[in-house]
Design an enzyme around this catalytic site. Structure first.
Site, PDB file in Angstrom:
ATOM      1  N   LYS A  65       0.831  -1.205   0.000  1.00  0.00           N
ATOM      2  CA  LYS A  65       0.000   0.000   0.000  1.00  0.00           C
ATOM      3  C   LYS A  65       0.866   1.257   0.000  1.00  0.00           C
ATOM      4  O   LYS A  65       2.081   1.193   0.234  1.00  0.00           O
ATOM      5  CB  LYS A  65      -0.915   0.007   1.224  1.00  0.00           C
ATOM      6  CG  LYS A  65      -0.175   0.070   2.559  1.00  0.00           C
ATOM      7  CD  LYS A  65      -1.137   0.010   3.732  1.00  0.00           C
ATOM      8  CE  LYS A  65      -0.362   0.067   5.051  1.00  0.00           C
ATOM      9  NZ  LYS A  65      -1.257   0.052   6.225  1.00  0.00           N
ATOM     10  N   TYR A 125      13.254  31.452   4.661  1.00  0.00           N
ATOM     11  CA  TYR A 125      12.009  32.161   4.989  1.00  0.00           C
ATOM     12  C   TYR A 125      11.919  32.498   6.476  1.00  0.00           C
ATOM     13  O   TYR A 125      12.321  31.706   7.328  1.00  0.00           O
ATOM     14  CB  TYR A 125      10.807  31.297   4.612  1.00  0.00           C
ATOM     15  CG  TYR A 125      10.521  31.259   3.127  1.00  0.00           C
ATOM     16  CD1 TYR A 125      10.364  32.432   2.389  1.00  0.00           C
ATOM     17  CD2 TYR A 125      10.381  30.039   2.467  1.00  0.00           C
ATOM     18  CE1 TYR A 125      10.093  32.391   1.035  1.00  0.00           C
ATOM     19  CE2 TYR A 125      10.103  29.989   1.108  1.00  0.00           C
ATOM     20  CZ  TYR A 125       9.955  31.166   0.396  1.00  0.00           C
ATOM     21  OH  TYR A 125       9.686  31.115  -0.945  1.00  0.00           O
TER      22      TYR A 125
END
Length: 369
Positions: A38, A264
């Site tokens: 998965k 940032y």
């Protein structure tokens, strides 16, 4: 391994085979093996991993949702596929693509029966999940009579397996809880088998369960994270080989002075002259903001280079002061010499999260002997 020129997730199928054989050796020859593929095979390459598992003789594959199973069928995978979390909207697709659903609630069981009947199915394979303590999905012990009544004399479906899921198989401090789960599952399965009049396979063990509770292997076991090289235990990890190596390159090097800032929000302020390297991957590639500001590091020429400042969408900056490196040199985020577990630990998370987070925009490169 080949030299990379961009951010690349290298996948070593020889390591995958090693891990499969290591886990396979922990169980009886007659016990079946289900490989969990998965989430794009834990963030790697679902088709390539499923093809290798099919080649190695895995008895079953497991996905979370129907779409994943359909992608495998489109790729030519013939091995039986268990859908662990099917949703009613996908029941037609599940039958059309010969996928096998886990039926885990009264609603799911009755609705799948209706769809199977409408599609004129006979003996369609299904799996019945019981909740023994994880409290996530599954029928409760009190539902045995309901399940039996729904399945008795129904021609449309037939139970292939009964299963449950251990909540803390890697934590030996929780051994009493795990043993209680195992005993509860034994009791449930015995009661239901008696009512059904036939004996489906049973499975409960995940990777850590295979290692710690081999006496509860029943007729099949399931392994996910172990196939990808992680065993939730340092001793087991030493016997496994991580199949995925996330590598990138240095795009640019900067020399910054004391009191200058990086990134940032000026999240990093240099206390002295430093050398930094900018790498072309960020939170859009799966390196979340929680890894910034010194919480994780990469390897450059065998030395740790901590992430500084905030992780950007497409870039991270690392401190390479004291590391002899240049633009174009390789940086290893995780792999054989720096495990995903180690990378994740600084941000107080787990290997599963970083592995499955790697974006599909990152190039995959298959390495096979």
């Amino acid at each position: 391994m080949s030299k990379i020129g961009e951010t690349t997730l290298q996948l070593d199928l020889t390591a995958l085979e090693h891990n499969f054989r290591y886990l396979r050796a922990k169980i009886a020859p007659t016990t079946k093996f289900l490989a969990v593929v998965k989430a794009f095979a834990y963030g790697s390459d679902m088709v390539a991993i499923a093809q290798k598992m099919e080649q190695l003789g895995a008895d079953y594959l497991a996905v979370a949702y129907a779409k994943e199973g359909s992608l495998l069928r489109d790729a030519g995978i013939k091995t039986p596929i268990l859908v662990l979390h099917p949703l009613p909207a996908n029941f037609d697709e599940i039958i059309d693509r010969c996928l096998e659903p886990s039926l885990y609630s009264k609603k799911i069981l009755t609705e799948f029966l209706d769809v199977a009947k409408a599609k004129n199915q006979k003996g369609y394979p299904v799996h019945i999940k019981f909740n023994t303590g994880l409290n996530r999905l599954g029928f409760n012990e009190t539902d045995i009579d309901f399940v039996a009544e729904q399945l008795t004399d129904k021609k449309e479906i037939k139970v292939t397996s009964l299963f449950s899921h251990l909540a803390a198989s890697e934590d030996m401090d929780e051994k009493p809880f795990s043993l209680n789960q195992i005993n509860t599952f034994k009791k449930i399965s015995q009661k239901l088998i008696q009512k059904l009049g036939y004996a489906p396979m049973r499975h409960m063990l995940n990777t850590s369960g295979i290692i710690n509770y081999p006496e509860a292997q029943f007729e099949m076991v399931r392994s996910g994270i172990g196939l990808y090289g992680y065993g939730n235990d340092a001793g087991v990890d030493s016997q496994l080989k991580p199949i995925a190596s996330l590598k990138t390159i240095i795009s640019q090097i900067h020399h910054i002075e004391a009191h200058e800032t990086v990134g940032y929000n000026r999240a990093f302020t240099s206390e002295s002259s430093r050398k930094t390297a900018t790498l072309p991957l960020g939170h859009a590639d799966g390196i979340g903001r929680q890894y910034g500001n010194g919480k994780a590091s990469v390897l450059i020429h065998g030395k740790q280079a901590p992430i500084i400042g905030n992780v950007c969408m497409d870039m991270i900056m690392v401190d390479v002061t004291g590391i002899d490196c240049k633009e174009g040199d390789e940086a290893i985020v995780f792999g054989q010499n720096k495990s995903a577990e180690d990378f994740a630990a600084g941000a107080k998370t787990i290997s599963y999260e970083i592995l499955t987070a790697i974006s599909q925009r990152v190039k995959r490169e298959i390495i096979a002997s």
